[in-house]
Design a protein around this motif. Structure first.
Motif, PDB file in Angstrom:
ATOM      1  N   GLY A  12       8.809  44.786  -5.152  1.00 59.56           N
ATOM      2  CA  GLY A  12       8.423  44.165  -6.170  1.00 59.56           C
ATOM      3  C   GLY A  12       8.540  42.324  -6.742  1.00 59.56           C
ATOM      4  N   LYS A  13       9.758  42.461  -6.040  1.00 57.07           N
ATOM      5  CA  LYS A  13      10.829  41.560  -7.127  1.00 57.07           C
ATOM      6  C   LYS A  13      10.613  40.269  -6.869  1.00 57.07           C
ATOM      7  CE  LYS A  13      14.347  42.324  -3.371  1.00 57.07           C
ATOM      8  NZ  LYS A  13      13.123  40.959  -2.900  1.00 57.07           N
ATOM      9  N   THR A  14      10.321  40.097  -4.972  1.00 52.89           N
ATOM     10  CA  THR A  14      10.174  38.587  -4.852  1.00 52.89           C
ATOM     11  C   THR A  14       8.252  38.384  -6.015  1.00 52.89           C
ATOM     12  OG1 THR A  14      10.178  39.023  -2.390  1.00 52.89           O
ATOM     13  CG2 THR A  14       9.214  37.258  -2.892  1.00 52.89           C
ATOM     14  N   GLU A  42      17.740  35.763  -0.164  1.00 54.53           N
ATOM     15  CA  GLU A  42      17.928  35.958   0.842  1.00 54.53           C
ATOM     16  C   GLU A  42      18.642  37.132   1.822  1.00 54.53           C
ATOM     17  OE1 GLU A  42      22.792  36.060   0.834  1.00 54.53           O
ATOM     18  OE2 GLU A  42      22.640  35.869  -1.118  1.00 54.53           O
ATOM     19  N   PRO A  43      19.042  37.053   3.080  1.00 55.96           N
ATOM     20  CA  PRO A  43      19.866  36.833   3.582  1.00 55.96           C
ATOM     21  C   PRO A  43      18.170  34.509   3.867  1.00 55.96           C
ATOM     22  CG  PRO A  43      19.074  38.532   5.471  1.00 55.96           C
ATOM     23  CD  PRO A  43      18.576  38.114   3.977  1.00 55.96           C
ATOM     24  N   GLY A  44      19.125  33.800   3.297  1.00 56.32           N
ATOM     25  CA  GLY A  44      18.527  32.357   3.944  1.00 56.32           C
ATOM     26  C   GLY A  44      18.701  31.309   3.492  1.00 56.32           C
ATOM     27  N   LEU A  56      19.844  39.924  11.630  1.00 52.44           N
ATOM     28  CA  LEU A  56      19.940  41.018  10.748  1.00 52.44           C
ATOM     29  C   LEU A  56      18.317  41.840  10.665  1.00 52.44           C
ATOM     30  CD1 LEU A  56      21.773  39.200   7.898  1.00 52.44           C
ATOM     31  CD2 LEU A  56      22.402  41.832   9.021  1.00 52.44           C
ATOM     32  N   LEU A  57      17.289  41.096  10.366  1.00 53.61           N
ATOM     33  CA  LEU A  57      16.097  41.784  10.480  1.00 53.61           C
ATOM     34  C   LEU A  57      15.693  42.407  11.453  1.00 53.61           C
ATOM     35  CD1 LEU A  57      14.878  39.870   7.275  1.00 53.61           C
ATOM     36  CD2 LEU A  57      16.326  42.101   7.811  1.00 53.61           C
ATOM     37  N   ASP A  58      16.278  42.031  12.848  1.00 51.42           N
ATOM     38  CA  ASP A  58      15.753  41.728  14.542  1.00 51.42           C
ATOM     39  C   ASP A  58      15.683  43.586  14.695  1.00 51.42           C
ATOM     40  OD1 ASP A  58      15.037  42.406  16.852  1.00 51.42           O
ATOM     41  OD2 ASP A  58      16.417  40.688  17.692  1.00 51.42           O
ATOM     42  N   LEU A  72      27.828  40.049   8.507  1.00 50.15           N
ATOM     43  CA  LEU A  72      26.584  38.674   8.469  1.00 50.15           C
ATOM     44  C   LEU A  72      26.050  38.526   7.525  1.00 50.15           C
ATOM     45  CD1 LEU A  72      25.010  40.161  12.422  1.00 50.15           C
ATOM     46  CD2 LEU A  72      26.558  37.666  11.699  1.00 50.15           C
ATOM     47  N   PHE A  73      25.525  39.712   6.699  1.00 53.92           N
ATOM     48  CA  PHE A  73      25.091  39.263   4.888  1.00 53.92           C
ATOM     49  C   PHE A  73      26.541  37.914   4.329  1.00 53.92           C
ATOM     50  CE2 PHE A  73      22.647  43.274   5.817  1.00 53.92           C
ATOM     51  CZ  PHE A  73      20.911  42.540   5.487  1.00 53.92           C
ATOM     52  N   SER A  74      26.964  38.621   4.287  1.00 55.97           N
ATOM     53  CA  SER A  74      28.437  37.637   3.573  1.00 55.97           C
ATOM     54  C   SER A  74      28.681  36.405   3.678  1.00 55.97           C
ATOM     55  CB  SER A  74      29.094  38.278   3.473  1.00 55.97           C
ATOM     56  OG  SER A  74      29.379  40.059   3.017  1.00 55.97           O
ATOM     57  N   ALA A 106      24.816  46.943  -3.593  1.00 52.88           N
ATOM     58  CA  ALA A 106      24.098  48.357  -3.301  1.00 52.88           C
ATOM     59  C   ALA A 106      23.484  49.340  -2.027  1.00 52.88           C
ATOM     60  CB  ALA A 106      22.919  47.694  -3.704  1.00 52.88           C
ATOM     61  N   TYR A 107      23.113  47.914  -0.726  1.00 52.10           N
ATOM     62  CA  TYR A 107      22.633  48.072   0.455  1.00 52.10           C
ATOM     63  C   TYR A 107      23.718  48.653   1.210  1.00 52.10           C
ATOM     64  CZ  TYR A 107      17.831  47.501  -0.185  1.00 52.10           C
ATOM     65  OH  TYR A 107      16.740  47.299  -0.826  1.00 52.10           O
ATOM     66  N   GLN A 108      24.844  47.859   1.631  1.00 51.80           N
ATOM     67  CA  GLN A 108      25.758  48.151   2.379  1.00 51.80           C
ATOM     68  C   GLN A 108      27.253  49.130   1.402  1.00 51.80           C
ATOM     69  OE1 GLN A 108      24.682  44.849   2.346  1.00 51.80           O
ATOM     70  NE2 GLN A 108      23.829  45.309   4.429  1.00 51.80           N
ATOM     71  N   MET A 159      16.434  47.009   8.373  1.00 49.71           N
ATOM     72  CA  MET A 159      17.163  47.102   7.197  1.00 49.71           C
ATOM     73  C   MET A 159      15.417  48.592   6.997  1.00 49.71           C
ATOM     74  SD  MET A 159      19.377  45.982   6.955  1.00 49.71           S
ATOM     75  CE  MET A 159      19.967  46.296   5.582  1.00 49.71           C
ATOM     76  N   GLU A 160      14.359  48.229   6.876  1.00 54.65           N
ATOM     77  CA  GLU A 160      13.334  49.088   6.558  1.00 54.65           C
ATOM     78  C   GLU A 160      13.944  50.480   6.908  1.00 54.65           C
ATOM     79  OE1 GLU A 160      11.086  45.435   4.542  1.00 54.65           O
ATOM     80  OE2 GLU A 160      10.386  46.615   6.094  1.00 54.65           O
ATOM     81  N   SER A 161      14.413  49.968   8.116  1.00 54.05           N
ATOM     82  CA  SER A 161      14.035  51.852   9.285  1.00 54.05           C
ATOM     83  C   SER A 161      14.727  52.874   8.359  1.00 54.05           C
ATOM     84  CB  SER A 161      13.762  51.392  10.618  1.00 54.05           C
ATOM     85  OG  SER A 161      13.001  50.136  10.881  1.00 54.05           O
TER      86      SER A 161
HETATM   87  P1  TYD Z   1      13.834  40.717   3.273  1.00 53.57           P
HETATM   88  O1  TYD Z   1      12.535  41.293   4.411  1.00 53.57           O
HETATM   89  O2  TYD Z   1      13.832  39.765   3.378  1.00 53.57           O
HETATM   90  O3  TYD Z   1      12.860  42.370   2.564  1.00 53.57           O
HETATM   91  P2  TYD Z   1      12.972  41.858   1.301  1.00 53.57           P
HETATM   92  O4  TYD Z   1      11.970  40.739   0.693  1.00 53.57           O
HETATM   93  O5  TYD Z   1      13.017  43.049  -0.223  1.00 53.57           O
HETATM   94  O6  TYD Z   1      14.071  41.220   0.727  1.00 53.57           O
HETATM   95  O7  TYD Z   1      14.833  41.832   3.938  1.00 53.57           O
HETATM   96  C1  TYD Z   1      16.041  41.692   3.087  1.00 53.57           C
HETATM   97  C2  TYD Z   1      16.566  43.000   4.438  1.00 53.57           C
HETATM   98  O8  TYD Z   1      18.557  43.092   3.725  1.00 53.57           O
HETATM   99  C3  TYD Z   1      16.472  44.365   2.737  1.00 53.57           C
HETATM  100  O9  TYD Z   1      16.148  45.558   3.739  1.00 53.57           O
HETATM  101  C4  TYD Z   1      17.742  44.436   2.250  1.00 53.57           C
HETATM  102  C5  TYD Z   1      18.251  43.760   3.162  1.00 53.57           C
HETATM  103  N1  TYD Z   1      20.136  43.363   2.215  1.00 53.57           N
HETATM  104  C6  TYD Z   1      21.212  43.958   2.940  1.00 53.57           C
HETATM  105  O10 TYD Z   1      21.335  45.003   3.473  1.00 53.57           O
HETATM  106  N2  TYD Z   1      22.386  43.456   2.552  1.00 53.57           N
HETATM  107  C7  TYD Z   1      22.234  42.278   1.597  1.00 53.57           C
HETATM  108  O11 TYD Z   1      23.543  41.307   0.894  1.00 53.57           O
HETATM  109  C8  TYD Z   1      21.296  41.233   1.495  1.00 53.57           C
HETATM  110  C9  TYD Z   1      21.182  40.375   0.808  1.00 53.57           C
HETATM  111  C10 TYD Z   1      19.836  41.699   2.262  1.00 53.57           C
END
Ligand code: TYD
Length: 220
Positions: A12-14, A42-44, A56-58, A72-74, A106-108, A159-161
């Motif tokens: 719900g952060k968005t 981000e990314p974007g 990244l999300l494909d 790529l995120f960086s 957190a993610y990577q 990512m969500e998978s």
């Molecule tokens: P997004 O659809 O924007 O998800 P959310 O609404 O949760 O932000 O997708 C971003 C995805 O990328 C999300 O799963 C988190 C991931 N992510 C990383 O793994 N590393 C990063 O540095 C960033 C910015 C996002």
């Protein structure tokens, strides 16, 4: 002022970021302060960063190596920092970003378990030291992800998978970040009502806004 929102997918952060931006924009009009509020995700956030986001999300990019993902995120971040965030902050504008380098830690770092020393170095390079004044982590238990995802009825992206254990590690990563930098990173409980969370978020923004204004006044 630079504010970022962080949290697990479906935290719900968005929604909270959008509400904060709306309020900040209204405040700017009410008080007639001559500055803009930029809202980025981000990314974007730039043409190049949005193209990197697609890769990244494909969901078909299953063979993506962890290091490629990190870089790529960086790369996307380096572009948005240089093209949008840093110039905006230099003009005295406010920037709100949905995710930033703490997502990478957190993610990577915690999620994919890439060496944290390398994550720190890459984050430092991509941001060039441009760090948020305030980072708000909207925290939810991992079980909430699938519950909310089912409710929304939307398919997972690449990512969500990732599995449950992955998200448990990501959440732990966010906890570690909050513990390590309590002056910048705060955690709010994401299981309450949208309005209750919004109020808590706003308290943190007001606190930082006050400090920020005091600092500006002190600077000749
Ligand atoms: P997004 O659809 O924007 O998800 P959310 O609404 O949760 O932000 O997708 C971003 C995805 O990328 C999300 O799963 C988190 C991931 N992510 C990383 O793994 N590393 C990063 O540095 C960033 C910015 C996002």
């Amino acid at each position: 002022m630079f504010i970022t929102f962080e949290g697990l997918d479906f935290s719900g952060k968005t929604t909270q970021a959008e509400r904060a931006v709306e309020k900040l924009r209204r405040l700017v009009i009410v008080e007639g302060m001559p500055h803009l509020v930029h809202f980025l995700r981000e990314p974007g956030g730039t043409r190049i960063s949005e193209r990197i986001r697609e890769i990244l999300l494909d969901k078909t990019n299953l063979e993506m190596a962890e290091l490629t993902e990190l870089l790529l995120f960086s790369a996307s971040r380096a572009q948005v920092v240089q093209q949008v965030i840093r110039p905006a902050l230099q003009r005295g504008d406010t920037v709100v970003c949905d995710r930033y380098c703490d997502s990478t830690t957190a993610y990577q770092g915690y999620g994919r378990q890439v060496d944290l020393g390398m994550i720190q170095a890459v984050n430092a390079a991509a941001t060039g030291g441009t760090m948020p004044d305030l980072t708000i982590i909207v925290d939810i238990p991992v079980e909430e992800i699938s519950r909310r995802k089912d409710l929304a009825g939307i398919p997972f992206d690449r990512m969500e998978s990732a599995g449950r254990a992955f998200y448990e590690r990501v959440r732990l990563g966010y906890c570690a970040l909050a513990a390590a930098e309590p002056g910048r990173v705060v955690t709010v409980d994401g299981t309450g009502s949208i309005e209750a969370i919004e109020q808590e978020v706003w308290k943190h923004i007001e606190r930082i806004g006050d400090t920020h204004q005091r600092k500006r006044k002190l600077t000749p």
